[in-house]
Design a protein around this motif. Structure first.
Motif, PDB file in Angstrom:
ATOM      1  N   LEU A   1      -9.608  27.960  12.267  1.00  0.00           N
ATOM      2  CA  LEU A   1     -10.654  28.685  11.559  1.00  0.00           C
ATOM      3  C   LEU A   1     -10.031  29.537  10.467  1.00  0.00           C
ATOM      4  O   LEU A   1      -9.113  30.317  10.727  1.00  0.00           O
ATOM      5  CB  LEU A   1     -11.439  29.565  12.526  1.00  0.00           C
ATOM      6  N   LEU A   2     -10.526  29.391   9.235  1.00  0.00           N
ATOM      7  CA  LEU A   2     -10.077  30.183   8.091  1.00  0.00           C
ATOM      8  C   LEU A   2     -11.231  31.045   7.611  1.00  0.00           C
ATOM      9  O   LEU A   2     -12.338  30.542   7.396  1.00  0.00           O
ATOM     10  CB  LEU A   2      -9.598  29.286   6.937  1.00  0.00           C
ATOM     11  N   ILE A   3     -10.979  32.351   7.436  1.00  0.00           N
ATOM     12  CA  ILE A   3     -11.996  33.294   6.962  1.00  0.00           C
ATOM     13  C   ILE A   3     -11.448  34.005   5.740  1.00  0.00           C
ATOM     14  O   ILE A   3     -10.434  34.711   5.820  1.00  0.00           O
ATOM     15  CB  ILE A   3     -12.358  34.314   8.060  1.00  0.00           C
ATOM     16  N   LEU A   4     -12.107  33.819   4.605  1.00  0.00           N
ATOM     17  CA  LEU A   4     -11.718  34.474   3.356  1.00  0.00           C
ATOM     18  C   LEU A   4     -12.659  35.644   3.117  1.00  0.00           C
ATOM     19  O   LEU A   4     -13.871  35.461   3.013  1.00  0.00           O
ATOM     20  CB  LEU A   4     -11.786  33.480   2.198  1.00  0.00           C
ATOM     21  N   SER A   5     -12.116  36.857   3.034  1.00  0.00           N
ATOM     22  CA  SER A   5     -12.926  38.076   2.912  1.00  0.00           C
ATOM     23  C   SER A   5     -12.563  38.813   1.638  1.00  0.00           C
ATOM     24  O   SER A   5     -11.379  39.083   1.377  1.00  0.00           O
ATOM     25  CB  SER A   5     -12.697  39.000   4.110  1.00  0.00           C
ATOM     26  N   SER A   6     -13.575  39.161   0.848  1.00  0.00           N
ATOM     27  CA  SER A   6     -13.350  39.976  -0.346  1.00  0.00           C
ATOM     28  C   SER A   6     -13.354  41.446   0.047  1.00  0.00           C
ATOM     29  O   SER A   6     -13.767  41.820   1.142  1.00  0.00           O
ATOM     30  CB  SER A   6     -14.434  39.709  -1.392  1.00  0.00           C
ATOM     31  N   LYS A   7     -12.900  42.285  -0.850  1.00  0.00           N
ATOM     32  CA  LYS A   7     -12.811  43.715  -0.571  1.00  0.00           C
ATOM     33  C   LYS A   7     -14.169  44.316  -0.267  1.00  0.00           C
ATOM     34  O   LYS A   7     -14.282  45.259   0.524  1.00  0.00           O
ATOM     35  CB  LYS A   7     -12.179  44.434  -1.775  1.00  0.00           C
ATOM     36  N   ASP A   8     -15.227  43.775  -0.840  1.00  0.00           N
ATOM     37  CA  ASP A   8     -16.565  44.334  -0.632  1.00  0.00           C
ATOM     38  C   ASP A   8     -17.288  43.726   0.558  1.00  0.00           C
ATOM     39  O   ASP A   8     -18.487  43.921   0.722  1.00  0.00           O
ATOM     40  CB  ASP A   8     -17.422  44.183  -1.895  1.00  0.00           C
ATOM     41  N   GLY A   9     -16.582  42.984   1.411  1.00  0.00           N
ATOM     42  CA  GLY A   9     -17.161  42.540   2.673  1.00  0.00           C
ATOM     43  C   GLY A   9     -17.831  41.189   2.663  1.00  0.00           C
ATOM     44  O   GLY A   9     -18.439  40.796   3.661  1.00  0.00           O
ATOM     45  N   ILE A  10     -17.738  40.420   1.570  1.00  0.00           N
ATOM     46  CA  ILE A  10     -18.313  39.078   1.531  1.00  0.00           C
ATOM     47  C   ILE A  10     -17.312  38.099   2.137  1.00  0.00           C
ATOM     48  O   ILE A  10     -16.141  38.084   1.760  1.00  0.00           O
ATOM     49  CB  ILE A  10     -18.664  38.666   0.092  1.00  0.00           C
ATOM     50  N   THR A  11     -17.763  37.289   3.092  1.00  0.00           N
ATOM     51  CA  THR A  11     -16.865  36.354   3.763  1.00  0.00           C
ATOM     52  C   THR A  11     -17.385  34.932   3.652  1.00  0.00           C
ATOM     53  O   THR A  11     -18.594  34.682   3.663  1.00  0.00           O
ATOM     54  CB  THR A  11     -16.704  36.701   5.256  1.00  0.00           C
ATOM     55  N   VAL A  12     -16.443  33.987   3.522  1.00  0.00           N
ATOM     56  CA  VAL A  12     -16.732  32.560   3.612  1.00  0.00           C
ATOM     57  C   VAL A  12     -15.732  31.970   4.590  1.00  0.00           C
ATOM     58  O   VAL A  12     -14.622  32.475   4.757  1.00  0.00           O
ATOM     59  CB  VAL A  12     -16.636  31.863   2.243  1.00  0.00           C
ATOM     60  N   SER A  13     -16.136  30.897   5.259  1.00  0.00           N
ATOM     61  CA  SER A  13     -15.298  30.339   6.317  1.00  0.00           C
ATOM     62  C   SER A  13     -15.199  28.832   6.178  1.00  0.00           C
ATOM     63  O   SER A  13     -16.074  28.172   5.601  1.00  0.00           O
ATOM     64  CB  SER A  13     -15.874  30.687   7.697  1.00  0.00           C
ATOM     65  N   THR A  14     -14.122  28.271   6.724  1.00  0.00           N
ATOM     66  CA  THR A  14     -13.942  26.830   6.784  1.00  0.00           C
ATOM     67  C   THR A  14     -12.999  26.517   7.936  1.00  0.00           C
ATOM     68  O   THR A  14     -12.473  27.433   8.587  1.00  0.00           O
ATOM     69  CB  THR A  14     -13.384  26.284   5.454  1.00  0.00           C
ATOM     70  N   VAL A  15     -12.789  25.236   8.202  1.00  0.00           N
ATOM     71  CA  VAL A  15     -11.830  24.807   9.215  1.00  0.00           C
ATOM     72  C   VAL A  15     -10.841  23.846   8.574  1.00  0.00           C
ATOM     73  O   VAL A  15     -11.173  23.132   7.613  1.00  0.00           O
ATOM     74  CB  VAL A  15     -12.530  24.144  10.419  1.00  0.00           C
ATOM     75  N   SER A  16      -9.633  23.829   9.093  1.00  0.00           N
ATOM     76  CA  SER A  16      -8.608  22.937   8.563  1.00  0.00           C
ATOM     77  C   SER A  16      -8.855  21.502   9.015  1.00  0.00           C
ATOM     78  O   SER A  16      -9.391  21.252  10.103  1.00  0.00           O
ATOM     79  CB  SER A  16      -7.223  23.409   9.010  1.00  0.00           C
ATOM     80  N   ASN A  17      -8.462  20.534   8.183  1.00  0.00           N
ATOM     81  CA  ASN A  17      -8.675  19.129   8.521  1.00  0.00           C
ATOM     82  C   ASN A  17      -7.549  18.609   9.412  1.00  0.00           C
ATOM     83  O   ASN A  17      -6.720  19.379   9.903  1.00  0.00           O
ATOM     84  CB  ASN A  17      -8.828  18.293   7.247  1.00  0.00           C
ATOM     85  N   GLY A  18      -7.512  17.297   9.594  1.00  0.00           N
ATOM     86  CA  GLY A  18      -6.511  16.709  10.482  1.00  0.00           C
ATOM     87  C   GLY A  18      -5.089  16.942  10.035  1.00  0.00           C
ATOM     88  O   GLY A  18      -4.153  16.884  10.848  1.00  0.00           O
ATOM     89  N   ASN A  19      -4.877  17.221   8.748  1.00  0.00           N
ATOM     90  CA  ASN A  19      -3.543  17.511   8.223  1.00  0.00           C
ATOM     91  C   ASN A  19      -3.273  19.011   8.120  1.00  0.00           C
ATOM     92  O   ASN A  19      -2.270  19.418   7.524  1.00  0.00           O
ATOM     93  CB  ASN A  19      -3.369  16.864   6.846  1.00  0.00           C
ATOM     94  N   GLY A  20      -4.197  19.824   8.655  1.00  0.00           N
ATOM     95  CA  GLY A  20      -4.030  21.272   8.594  1.00  0.00           C
ATOM     96  C   GLY A  20      -4.419  21.874   7.263  1.00  0.00           C
ATOM     97  O   GLY A  20      -4.224  23.075   7.049  1.00  0.00           O
ATOM     98  N   GLU A  21      -4.996  21.089   6.368  1.00  0.00           N
ATOM     99  CA  GLU A  21      -5.301  21.559   5.027  1.00  0.00           C
ATOM    100  C   GLU A  21      -6.680  22.218   4.970  1.00  0.00           C
ATOM    101  O   GLU A  21      -7.593  21.865   5.718  1.00  0.00           O
ATOM    102  CB  GLU A  21      -5.245  20.393   4.040  1.00  0.00           C
ATOM    103  N   PHE A  22      -6.816  23.188   4.065  1.00  0.00           N
ATOM    104  CA  PHE A  22      -8.082  23.877   3.860  1.00  0.00           C
ATOM    105  C   PHE A  22      -8.242  24.197   2.386  1.00  0.00           C
ATOM    106  O   PHE A  22      -7.261  24.204   1.618  1.00  0.00           O
ATOM    107  CB  PHE A  22      -8.132  25.177   4.674  1.00  0.00           C
ATOM    108  N   SER A  23      -9.484  24.490   1.981  1.00  0.00           N
ATOM    109  CA  SER A  23      -9.743  24.825   0.583  1.00  0.00           C
ATOM    110  C   SER A  23     -11.022  25.625   0.469  1.00  0.00           C
ATOM    111  O   SER A  23     -12.026  25.303   1.126  1.00  0.00           O
ATOM    112  CB  SER A  23      -9.838  23.549  -0.261  1.00  0.00           C
ATOM    113  N   PHE A  24     -10.984  26.680  -0.364  1.00  0.00           N
ATOM    114  CA  PHE A  24     -12.170  27.442  -0.734  1.00  0.00           C
ATOM    115  C   PHE A  24     -12.342  27.302  -2.241  1.00  0.00           C
ATOM    116  O   PHE A  24     -11.441  27.669  -3.012  1.00  0.00           O
ATOM    117  CB  PHE A  24     -12.005  28.931  -0.394  1.00  0.00           C
ATOM    118  N   SER A  25     -13.484  26.792  -2.670  1.00  0.00           N
ATOM    119  CA  SER A  25     -13.742  26.642  -4.103  1.00  0.00           C
ATOM    120  C   SER A  25     -14.813  27.629  -4.545  1.00  0.00           C
ATOM    121  O   SER A  25     -15.486  28.255  -3.717  1.00  0.00           O
ATOM    122  CB  SER A  25     -14.185  25.209  -4.415  1.00  0.00           C
ATOM    123  N   GLY A  26     -14.981  27.777  -5.850  1.00  0.00           N
ATOM    124  CA  GLY A  26     -15.982  28.692  -6.390  1.00  0.00           C
ATOM    125  C   GLY A  26     -15.668  30.137  -6.111  1.00  0.00           C
ATOM    126  O   GLY A  26     -16.584  30.954  -5.948  1.00  0.00           O
TER     127      GLY A  26
END
Length: 804
Positions: free
Chosen positions: A49-74
């Motif tokens: 589980l990957l959680i990307l949090s901005s300083k103002d408290g906005i969070t987006v989440s994703t999970v890593s794929n079979g190769n352990g890779e992850f990506s947050f766009s936008g």
């Protein structure tokens, strides 16, 4: 049910306004954060589980794929923190990620088997920080911790938190008291996803009357902040703040089904489901049913049904809309209150000054007494980052509580015989009291990054409270008050985040919805109150922390003052006693005021496998609200009302240790010493007099906690111990039955409560697991009484959980 739909309709209307503005604010961005999750050997970890949090408290989440890779766009320009966690590994948090406009950042997240998990929190400052940056004392209990201990209620989760004194009056379903650092229950604040939860119908305006209905079926983690917090969170945030973070799923739907049963006729069933849609819409849902069919004395029936849900919509990394709904309905057979007793033949002579006290009778069974509670809490929050320098948030929160207390003419045979012997008859009567509390809160705040070092937050809060109480003697009465708060906070970071500074302040004003007439309060006094109004509350708060990264040392200090607004019951309510109906509210009350200061040191050792913490704290209760005889300007003499009095002192220190000495072995321990005193004049149970001050009621001087968790492959063993020293507390007599009223102070023995839990997990598929577990509560079968209320002896339960 009408109130429930009223709360839902408000949330629906506000959600329509918020959602209609989102798409106007969405802008295409090309920023990106990507990478790979690996273990210490460099091997990829999938489904992390990957959680990307901005300083103002906005969070987006994703999970890593079979190769352990992850990506947050936008991802927009700004500063972020990235947290990674996976089963069997300790959570890890990245350093601050600074992203330029339309830029990309790649980084690997390495998860370790050993060490101590790292966390991202927002409770301390309402903006995103890592625990290492905090200038205040805060403890996080994760979902894994809760599951290892097989706790079913939030109150039991708090028992092992440093600085916390937890009391449960009886077994499952009993009223719960949460106290921080020698203060009172009404000095503790509970939040759900950052939204204030308290009962407008509770006599002190706290959450005590509804906290027994908070279960863990949809909880991700519990954050506990100790120390004053009124500048950010308002009333009752005096001793500490408990923030319950709801569970939110990520990726494909996943969940669990659970059944547990055992002693006390205890049965519990729960289900949980969570996931996400295209990693933009995240959801979580939990349902539980809890039953106690026997209870301590064989007749303490408890029934509770709880539904918890939350959803978060993040169309971009700069916009987030989150909503949470909690609903519970419970029934509990209540017992009689404990009462003092004299020697055989003169059991109640002490009440009229004609005899000694030899002990007390604990809470006897009452066959036709019960408490019904219905609770609804719903909140909606919009967060929007306009640019890397400006963001804002707006939230609406609704808390609706319906409580009914019914006591019929029946009673325990022992109580009947004693009272009949004392006065020649046993009064056959019944009472039926209902409280309907409503709280609606709107909060908006703007965050402005003044420069590379300073983040300014300015906010406004408006709250509307309503209480309707129905009693046999006074009939139906309704009261209301409005509160308005303006607050600010400036956070500063210097020397590559080694120095953290925080300065905040708040002004709170009150407006009363005063009834046309109040029994026992002359109309002249009501008119005077309308003219002069209610005093405002002013609070300020400052905190500082400096970290020595090379040595893993952090020193911190925090000073501030806090307040608790008088509740509607304290201002206006009446007490409908069987023979003594009186009004106890006082509309002239001032807010309670407390000054707090603390200083501490945190030390990390052995490559972050050992963390030590020490905090000294000092609380001066400048003014509190208590019962007394208050003369009003136009009254002849005085009447029994709530009044403002001096509050006394509470000071002491906390020590805590968190360690991971061996693979799979986690140990946490804490010790609290608190010297808490209050002003009091009265009598002890041995006949000695108290004049001036005495140890604060129900606050022991020493509390020790120890939690040991050992995991070996599919087997997990957890040992949890809570020990407290002796303490003083009054035990009230059934004074309305006699000519006098006495509440002698008893000294209650300390106790050691230990729980042992074991579980074994069978892997049925890639994501499907079957867990068998068993738990023994009060392992040493300690017999003890909380303020005179009997508590359960040794209780064993077992169950099964299916995870998918």
């Amino acid at each position: 049910m009408k109130s429930l739909f009223s709360g839902l309709s408000r949330i629906f209307l506000i959600s329509c306004l918020i959602l209609s503005s989102i798409f106007l604010a969405v802008a295409d961005t090309t920023g990106r954060v990507s990478g790979k999750v690996i273990n210490e050997s460099g091997q990829a970890i999938k489904n992390a589980l990957l959680i990307l949090s901005s300083k103002d408290g906005i969070t987006v989440s994703t999970v890593s794929n079979g190769n352990g890779e992850f990506s947050f766009s936008g991802v927009k320009k700004g500063s972020y923190y990235l947290k990674a966690e996976a089963d069997g590994f300790k959570a890890s948090v990245s350093d601050e990620i600074k992203l330029a406009e339309d830029s990309s950042r790649e980084l690997d997240m390495t998860l370790r088997v050993g060490g101590i998990s790292e966390e991202i929190i927002v409770t301390a400052t309402t903006t995103t920080q890592t625990i290492d940056q905090l200038a205040k004392a805060l403890t996080v209990t994760t979902r894994e911790d809760i599951d290892n201990r097989k706790e079913y209620a939030v109150n039991e989760v708090l028992r092992s938190i440093p600085g916390v004194r937890l009391k449960i009056f009886g077994g499952p379903g009993g009223l719960t008291s949460i106290r921080f650092r020698g203060l009172f229950n009404e000095n503790s604040l509970i939040l759900i996803d950052g939204q204030r939860l308290r009962d407008a119908g509770d006599f002190r305006g706290s959450s005590q009357s509804i906290s027994d209905s908070l279960f863990v079926n949809n909880v991700q983690q519990v954050e506990v902040l100790r120390g004053s917090g009124s500048t950010l969170y308002g009333t009752t945030a005096v001793g500490g703040v408990v923030n319950i973070v709801p569970y939110t799923g990520v990726g494909q739907p996943s969940g669990e089904l659970m059944f547990e049963g055992g002693g006390l006729g205890f049965f519990r069933e729960s289900a949980r489901l969570g996931g996400s849609v295209k990693e933009k819409l995240y959801y979580g849902l939990g349902v539980s049913r809890t039953d106690t069919n026997n209870g301590i004395d064989g007749q303490d029936i408890f029934r509770d049904t709880t539904i918890s849900s939350n959803v978060r919509f993040t169309p971009t990394a700069g916009i987030s809309v989150s909503g949470v709904i909690n609903y519970s309905r419970s029934f509990f057979n209540t017992n009689d209150s404990p009462f003092p007793i004299g020697p055989l033949g003169n059991e109640f002579g002490y009440a009229t000054g004609n005899g000694p006290i030899t002990g007390f009778i604990f809470d006897l069974n009452d066959p036709d007494s019960f408490r019904k509670t219905e609770l609804f809490q719903g909140g909606l929050t919009l967060r929007h980052r306009v640019s890397d320098r400006v963001s804002y948030s707006a939230s609406f929160n609704s808390v609706v509580s319906n409580r009914r207390f019914f006591d019929g003419p029946g009673a325990d045979p022992l109580l009947v015989s004693l009272i009949t012997k004392a006065q020649g008859f046993f009064p056959v009567s019944s009472s039926d009291t209902r409280f309907r509390g409503r709280t609606y809160t709107f909060n908006t705040a703007a965050n402005v990054k003044l420069d590379s070092h300073n983040l300014l937050t300015v906010g406004f809060e408006a709250e509307r409270e309503r209480l309707r109480q129905v009693t046999d003697f006074f009939g139906r009465e309704s009261f209301a008050q409005n509160t308005y708060g303006f607050y600010f906070q400036n956070q500063s970071a210097y020397f590559e985040n080694r120095l953290q500074l925080s300065l905040s302040g708040r002004v709170q004003s009150f407006g009363l919805g005063i009834p046309e007439s109040l029994t026992s309060i002359p109309s002249q006094d009501i008119e005077r109150l309308r003219e002069i109004g209610v005093p405002r509350s002013y609070t300020g708060d400052g905190a500082i922390a400096y970290s020595f990264f090379k040595t893993g040392t952090k020193i911190r200090a925090h000073v501030g003052n806090s307040f608790r607004a008088p509740s509607l019951s304290e201002r206006f309510s009446a007490f409908d006693g069987t023979f003594r109906p009186v009004r106890v509210g006082n509309p002239f009350l001032r807010p309670e005021r407390v000054i707090s200061a603390e200083g501490g040191v945190d030390q990390s050792l052995l490559k972050d496998r050992l963390r030590l913490s020490m905090t000294y704290f000092y609380n001066r209760r400048q003014e509190i609200i208590a019962a007394g005889f208050v003369p009003f300007s136009s009254s002849a003499g005085a009447a029994f009302f709530q009044t403002n009095v001096a509050g006394g002192l509470s000071r002491g220190f906390e020590l805590s240790v968190t360690a991971n000495p061996l693979r799979g072995l986690d140990v946490t321990s804490s010790y609290l010493y608190v010297n808490s005193e209050i002003a009091f004049t009265g009598v002890r149970s041995d006949g000695s007099n108290i004049a001036g001050s005495t140890p604060s009621f129900s606050n022991p001087r020493n509390i020790f906690n120890l939690v040991i968790n050992q995991r070996y492959k599919a087997l997990n063993i957890n040992f949890d111990l809570n020990a407290i020293s002796e303490y003083d507390n009054p035990v009230f007599s059934p004074g309305e039955l006699f000519t006098g009223f006495a509440s002698p102070i008893f000294r209650f023995d300390g106790y050691v409560k230990a729980d042992l839990t074991g579980s074994y997990t069978f892997k049925l598929g890639e994501k499907t697991k079957l867990e068998l577990f068993a738990k023994v509560s009060n392992l040493f079968d300690q017999t003890y009484f909380e303020d005179g209320f009997q508590t359960p002896g040794v209780v064993a339960t077992s169950g099964v959980k299916l995870k998918f």
